[in-house]
Design an enzyme around this catalytic site. Structure first.
Site, mmCIF file in Angstrom:
data_model
loop_
_atom_site.group_PDB
_atom_site.id
_atom_site.type_symbol
_atom_site.label_atom_id
_atom_site.label_comp_id
_atom_site.label_asym_id
_atom_site.label_seq_id
_atom_site.Cartn_x
_atom_site.Cartn_y
_atom_site.Cartn_z
ATOM 1 N N HIS A 258 -10.530 3.341 -1.610
ATOM 2 C CA HIS A 258 -10.958 2.327 -0.709
ATOM 3 C C HIS A 258 -11.556 1.273 0.099
ATOM 4 C CE1 HIS A 258 -10.344 4.677 3.813
ATOM 5 N NE2 HIS A 258 -9.590 4.426 2.780
ATOM 6 N N SER B 287 -5.424 7.632 12.497
ATOM 7 C CA SER B 287 -6.600 7.885 12.794
ATOM 8 C C SER B 287 -7.694 8.965 11.856
ATOM 9 C CB SER B 287 -6.582 8.374 14.594
ATOM 10 O OG SER B 287 -7.056 7.523 15.520
ATOM 11 N N HIS C 70 0.916 -1.230 0.237
ATOM 12 C CA HIS C 70 -0.038 0.180 0.130
ATOM 13 C C HIS C 70 0.772 0.938 0.220
ATOM 14 C CE1 HIS C 70 -3.579 2.319 0.629
ATOM 15 N NE2 HIS C 70 -2.549 3.077 1.703
ATOM 16 N N ASP D 70 -5.321 14.467 0.820
ATOM 17 C CA ASP D 70 -3.898 14.682 -0.419
ATOM 18 C C ASP D 70 -4.205 15.851 -1.667
ATOM 19 O OD1 ASP D 70 -3.463 12.155 -0.454
ATOM 20 O OD2 ASP D 70 -3.923 11.408 -1.433
ATOM 21 N N ASP E 78 -0.082 14.592 4.183
ATOM 22 C CA ASP E 78 -1.263 14.508 4.931
ATOM 23 C C ASP E 78 -1.152 12.983 5.250
ATOM 24 O OD1 ASP E 78 -1.496 12.586 2.632
ATOM 25 O OD2 ASP E 78 -3.321 11.499 3.931
#
Lengths: 272, 793
Positions: free
Chosen positions: B134, B360, B71, B156, B315
């Protein structure tokens, strides 16, 4: 007062999200508009320095509890006194979508007997339920009393979009009839949902997109200076925002929403 | 032998005896820590620590696990692939970015290096674009998974200092009427996923006030076990504010939400298949969304940007702090030193490694020159957003993590970002099992047309699109639902600046059914479709984004199919002169029901000089001529018509790139010259569905003669002319008076007037023999089209 002197406060908290386009609409109508954080109004700025108070659309504080409820409580707790003065001096207040929900939760609308310490109406969950983004037709009812719709209208039917999940205007069941009569008597019903030909929607979906009582889309207080509506006039301000402008060779300059902004400018320039 | 030893510290910190571990134990460690590293990779780790002459802590191993996951590192795309034809090093460079670097357009500002691709908009502004997947989180918890997908891709965009201005979403579900009894244990019903995912997407975009303007939904059996969720976002940034010059000494500022135990091991979870245990094991990998937090965060970040107070930004997504911090230190050739105690927590009791890798939501990292820190903190305070200095960049290329003043990790960034190259095998066999069916030609094409209009892949998406606010910000010029009837516009047009008529055009292309036959032509078709959707409304100077959703690359046939798609990406991006600017791959879409259908989403971002020239699809004026532009071939393999007749076929649509590019250019020129009243691309369901959509979106009707349709000689049946899905074709409404001009603009590109707009709201189609083969009122068409999905729900 000249138009260029009109000071508009478009206020916001976390979750407000229609402030920029609302400011843009006021500015295009040649007024001075400023986006002011609610924290600033509580700390260093003075509400009474402004001529128009605008509560724009969004999901203030996430709209947890009930839509608009949290901000309404904060608004009245922190600025109640100044808001009362604002209303007493007939300065215009506009609530769009979430702003309308805030005004109702704050007791600033409908103001049957002045500002109420509890909500006298509610904007309930849509019927059919769910978020609904669509263009609707609105009929101008008792519009000449309201600061935001008093301008002589060239049309009686406006086309403006709604986008909300809680916009069904309702009154307490036991008082519904009396209060509805009172709203009519006081000329407080400003906008109603209608079919494209101007006939009342009569609770028919989707012309009435949320099941509002008496097809109510926007109401004012009895003096016509505080006005709340579910549709978004700032999204129908320019012609290129319209959903079907491509039918012609290029968009018209303006859309029907501009009428709201022009009206309040006219109201202020004449009154003050 | 115990492999784990609690260190002498007043909190939980383990040392792992990796130096002493044998191969079997290495794998056990990888499994027990849930970090998903292979033996090869674990050996590399062992070698590193042997050289350091010390054992790693759990924080260190977790960090390596996150950073080296598929990922985060995309090791398949960056790895070595062995094929029967030879070796390929780095798919990404060999195919995807190669097209971009060979085209080398001056208007590309940043491609494939930052959180989002960045291209020119006008003198002052640039457009940022990013699309993410996702899938896994959405399969476990549809609402949260989809909402955080949107939240992540918006971050992003913020992660290149851009202001998010629009979202897109493309979804893939199993059939909504899927038999409950056939669902494997732990797999959620498509209908449940459908409702949850759509609510999640709407919730995030609406609450943040970012319009959702473009998207698509596909239904396919293979999506039952592997739901597909693509979330995209566009942003606008002043070019002069694109700061990325962090240096040693800059403060590392953690901003936004608090850190909790939600989203632990999200990336490891995303880099393996789904099983019936996923729910139990990986629920905590799904994060919890709070769009209002992100809305406030956005305001503060834009203010920091506008005052030039930051030196870099990124991010916190997959891998949380561990991957963001490492990547940034590595990018700026620095090290970093942070204190985990400073990180604001949602609840007590998190171990240091959990804090460091938690995913989170609504958190970002800013890098702030010391002298600006106070001003930045003030801005965040003003917006009621938490901002915490957690450390600073250093000049030693080592990331040092402390907890309670104890060093719990010290990793060299050079080691961290040079994992062993993976070697995988690919093979592709053209599957001869796919055969062209022999189908009788039905008499009544009308009923087939109506069935197609209400079939789940073509029917109106109105009931979904209306739950997304596509109008907020008041800049949506061409909307996903057009006019009174909610017609399906090909692309969305945005007018992002108050004082300029310049527009941004966003569209997408995806054809999973073609992917079942040949991923090469699927990719070519998706590129063609995304570009032609863009061109149909007036877009040009198009940049592309690629998003791969594939099964496990450890299966040679899957990797072979991925390779085929990549080859097409290079060929067609180059041929169309449309560079890729950003992309993402989601591999390991595997479940007990097998691999996902290889699915490539292409997103196209174009511009147009004047939005007032934008074109919609609805018919405008009786008497106008309707032209078909582009050639129709007998290409029905994977078509919706074949699907309706229960066959897949083989004759998949191809793309002849030079012809296709010229066709797009013709459309652009015709629109600019004001010759086009309406335009619609021909795609799913072919010509018949496209003309129906144009008619049902308007008050008028159409007379259409198939005889005139420019076509290959080999196509001699009404149903094939009507339903073939050949690429690079458009329908264009042209006023009669301008027909000559239009024809000369079209030049050598195949084109012909095939019909006329009529006052009467009917669609009448005359076949090759001039017999009437379709005669339906537009109300019938509209009803069939609008009913399709409603009925299924």
């Amino acid at each position: 007062m000249r138009r260029e002197e009109i000071n508009v406060a478009v206020i916001r908290v976390g979750g407000t999200n229609c402030d920029l386009e609302t400011k843009r609409a006021f500015e295009d109508s040649n007024m001075k508009a400023e986006i002011v954080h609610f924290n600033q109004l509580c700390r260093e700025k003075d509400l009474l320095d402004y001529d128009i108070l605008v509560i724009p659309g969004g999901f203030s504080h996430g709209d947890y509890v009930r839509a608009g409820a949290i901000w309404a409580k904060r608004l009245m707790a922190r600025l109640g006194k100044k808001i009362r003065q604002f209303v007493d001096e007939d300065r215009p207040i506009l609530g769009i979508c979430n702003g309308f929900q805030v005004l109702v939760e704050a007791g600033l609308l409908p103001q049957f007997e002045g500002i109420s310490s509890f909500p006298e109406a509610a904007l309930g969950t849509n019927i059919p339920t769910g978020y609904n983004c669509r263009w609707v037709y609105l009929k101008l009812e008792d519009h000449s009393h309201c600061a935001f719709t008093r301008k002589t209208a060239s049309k009686r039917v406006l086309k403006i979009p709604v986008a909300h999940a809680e916009g069904r205007f309702i009154l307490a069941r036991e008082k519904k009839r009396k209060q509805l009569e009172k709203l009519m008597e006081n000329h407080q019903i400003v906008l109603r949902y209608c079919h494209s030909n101007g006939e009342t929607a009569n609770d028919e979906y989707p012309s009435n997109p949320n099941g509002s009582l008496y097809d109510i889309a926007g109401i004012s207080n009895p003096t016509g200076t505080t006005f709340g509506l579910m549709p978004h006039p700032e999204r129908a301000y320019f012609g290129w925002q319209l959903p079907d402008w491509t039918r012609n060779d290029g968009p018209p300059t303006f859309g029907d929403g501009r009428f709201i902004f022009e009206s309040v400018a006219e109201y202020l320039t004449k009154k003050f | 032998m115990t492999l784990y030893i609690q260190r002498d510290a007043p909190f939980q910190i383990c040392e792992i005896k990796i130096i002493e571990a044998n191969n079997k134990q290495l794998l056990r460690i990888s499994q027990e820590l849930g970090i998903g590293l292979s033996l090869e990779e674990m050996k590399t780790v062992r070698k590193y620590f042997t050289k350091k002459d010390r054992n790693p802590t759990d924080v260190e191993l977790q960090t390596i696990g996150q950073t080296w996951s598929e990922h985060c590192f995309h090791k398949t795309f960056k790895g070595t692939i062995l094929t029967p034809k030879g070796e390929i090093k780095n798919l990404l460079k060999t195919f995807i970015t190669k097209a971009t670097s060979e085209l080398n357009p001056s208007w590309c500002i940043s491609v494939f290096e930052d959180n989002a691709g960045i291209v020119d908009f006008n003198n002052e502004y640039a457009i940022a674009a990013k699309v993410e997947t996702h899938n896994h989180p959405s399969a476990i918890e549809p609402f949260g998974g989809a909402a955080t997908g949107v939240g992540g891709v918006i971050r992003d965009i913020l992660g290149v200092w851009a202001d998010p201005i629009a979202c897109t979403d493309v979804l893939g579900f199993g059939p909504l009427d899927y038999n409950h009894n056939k669902l494997p244990l732990g797999t959620k019903h498509p209908r449940y996923l459908f409702r949850g995912i759509i609510a999640g997407i709407g919730c995030y975009g609406n609450n943040m006030g970012i319009p959702t303007v473009n998207g698509a939904i596909f239904f396919d059996e293979s999506y039952v076990g592997n739901v597909v969720v693509y979330c995209g976002c566009l942003g606008l940034l002043p070019k002069s504010k694109y700061a990325k010059n962090a240096k040693a000494g800059d403060v590392i500022l953690l901003v936004g939400g608090k850190t909790g135990r939600d989203g632990i091991h999200g990336v490891t979870f995303a880099s393996t298949g789904l099983t019936d245990k996923s729910e139990e094991l990986s629920r905590s990998a799904v994060q919890i969304a709070n769009p209002i937090e992100e809305e406030k965060l956005k305001r503060a970040i834009i203010k920091v940007r506008d005052h030039n107070l930051g030196s870099a930004i990124t991010d916190l997504g997959g891998g949380g702090l561990s991957s963001a911090l490492g990547e940034m230190a590595h990018r700026f050739n620095c090290g970093a030193s942070i204190e985990l105690n400073q990180v604001p927590l949602k609840h007590e009791g998190l171990s240091p490694w959990e804090i460091y890798i938690s995913e989170s939501q609504e958190r970002m990292l800013l890098f702030i020159p010391k002298e600006n820190l106070e001003k930045v903190l003030e801005i965040f305070h003003h917006e009621d957003v938490e901002a915490t200095p957690i450390g600073e960049l250093t000049d030693d290329k080592v990331v040092k993590i402390h907890y309670n003043n104890v060093e719990v990790a010290a990793l060299d960034t050079d080691f961290l970002f040079a994992p062993p190259t993976v070697k995988r095998y690919a093979k592709w066999n053209d599957d001869l099992a796919f055969k062209e069916p022999i189908l009788d030609e039905p008499d009544k094409l009308e009923s087939y047309l109506l069935s197609l209009l209400s079939s789940e892949n073509i029917a109106s998406r109105e009931s979904i699109v209306r739950t997304y606010d596509y109008e907020v910000k008041g800049n949506t010029v061409i909307k996903p639902l057009h006019g009174e009837f909610g017609g399906p516009n090909d692309a969305a047009v945005l007018k992002p600046l108050t004082n300029s008529w310049k527009g941004i055009v966003v569209s997408s292309g995806m054809n999973p059914r073609y992917g079942k036959i040949d991923p090469y032509w699927m990719a070519a078709s998706a590129i063609d479709e995304a570009i032609r959707n863009n061109a149909a409304v007036g877009g040009r100077r198009i940049a592309l984004l690629d998003n791969f959703v594939w099964g496990s690359p450890e299966k040679p046939s899957m990797l072979g199919s991925l390779l085929r798609a990549c080859e097409a990406c290079y060929e067609y991006a180059k041929g169309f002169r449309t560079p890729f600017i950003s992309g993402k791959d989601s591999l390991y879409n595997e479940s007990s029901m097998g691999s996902v259908t290889p699915t490539l989403l292409i997103t196209a971002v174009g511009i147009m000089p004047d939005v007032r020239k934008a074109v919609s699809l609805d018919l405008k004026s009786p008497g106008d001529l309707l032209f078909v532009v582009g050639q129709t071939f007998p290409e029905l393999g994977g078509s919706e018509y074949y699907r309706l007749r229960d066959v897949l076929g083989r004759s998949i649509p191809k793309v002849q790139v030079i012809q296709a590019r010229t066709t797009m250019e013709v459309i652009t020129r015709a629109i600019d010259s004001g010759l086009v009243r309406a335009c619609h691309d021909i795609s799913d369901g072919g010509l018949a569905v496209a003309v129906s959509e144009m008619a049902l979106s308007s008050d008028y009707g159409l007379d259409l003669r198939l005889r005139n349709v420019p076509r290959a000689d080999s196509i001699d049946r009404d149903d094939f002319v009507l339903f073939s899905e050949s690429n690079s074709r458009f329908l264009v409404e042209v006023p009669k008076a301008k027909a000559k001009d239009f024809e000369s603009t079209a030049g050598s590109v195949p084109h012909a007037a095939v019909g006329e707009v009529i006052e009467s709201p009917r669609l009448r189609i005359y076949g090759l023999e001039n017999k009437k083969v379709v005669d339906a009122s537009t109300v019938e068409l509209l009803t069939a089209w609008k009913r399709g999905l409603e009925d299924a729900l």
